[in-house]
Design a protein around this motif. Structure first.
Motif, PDB file in Angstrom:
ATOM      1  N   TRP A 167     -34.786 -20.935  13.957  1.00 53.02           N
ATOM      2  CA  TRP A 167     -34.268 -22.655  13.889  1.00 53.02           C
ATOM      3  C   TRP A 167     -32.738 -22.126  14.358  1.00 53.02           C
ATOM      4  CZ3 TRP A 167     -36.522 -26.854  14.307  1.00 53.02           C
ATOM      5  CH2 TRP A 167     -37.992 -27.143  13.439  1.00 53.02           C
ATOM      6  N   CYS A 222     -36.597 -24.834  17.893  1.00 55.56           N
ATOM      7  CA  CYS A 222     -36.768 -24.146  17.220  1.00 55.56           C
ATOM      8  C   CYS A 222     -37.360 -22.457  18.086  1.00 55.56           C
ATOM      9  CB  CYS A 222     -38.147 -23.977  16.106  1.00 55.56           C
ATOM     10  SG  CYS A 222     -39.727 -24.690  17.294  1.00 55.56           S
ATOM     11  N   GLU A 275     -40.977 -29.775  17.524  1.00 51.19           N
ATOM     12  CA  GLU A 275     -40.460 -29.806  16.895  1.00 51.19           C
ATOM     13  C   GLU A 275     -40.517 -31.345  16.634  1.00 51.19           C
ATOM     14  OE1 GLU A 275     -37.453 -27.320  19.562  1.00 51.19           O
ATOM     15  OE2 GLU A 275     -38.721 -28.922  19.398  1.00 51.19           O
TER      16      GLU A 275
END
Length: 121
Positions: free
Chosen positions: A36, A95, A6
């Motif tokens: 997410w 994520c 990320e």
């Protein structure tokens, strides 16, 4: 080996915007969902947004109309555009990508290490 990295987090004032990215390296068999989640200190990890391989999206009520999830055509990167940020959006954002094990067919979930988003009032 699959890695999710990320980026894009940081400090922003309330009302501002950030765009998070999650870059995948390594192949995942039969990706079904990308998404997410976020986790604030002392709280559980909560869903923020998901997108299926077919492009269907789902959002937490608290972010509807403010956040947008998307992917690139190859589904190697998933994005989260965050607008009109509020102090309560402050959290570590993770994520995740779900797919299948090539040999067993079992569902496999991959997670990134997270990126911190801090929204000041």
């Amino acid at each position: 080996q699959v890695q999710l990295v990320e980026s894009g987090g940081g400090l922003v004032q309330a009302g501002g915007s950030l765009r998070l990215s999650c870059a995948r390296s390594g192949g995942i068999w039969r990706i079904t969902t990308m998404g997410w989640f976020r986790q604030a200190p002392g709280k559980q990890r909560d869903l923020v947004a998901t997108i299926t391989s077919g492009g269907s999206t789902n959002y937490a009520d608290s972010v509807k109309g403010r956040f947008t999830i998307s992917t690139d055509n190859g589904k190697s990167t998933v994005y989260l555009q965050m607008n009109s940020l509020k102090p309560e959006d402050t959290a570590n954002y993770y994520c995740t990508v779900s797919g299948s094990n090539y040999y067993s067919g079992q569902k496999v979930d991959y997670w990134g290490q997270g990126t911190q988003v801090t929204v000041s009032s």
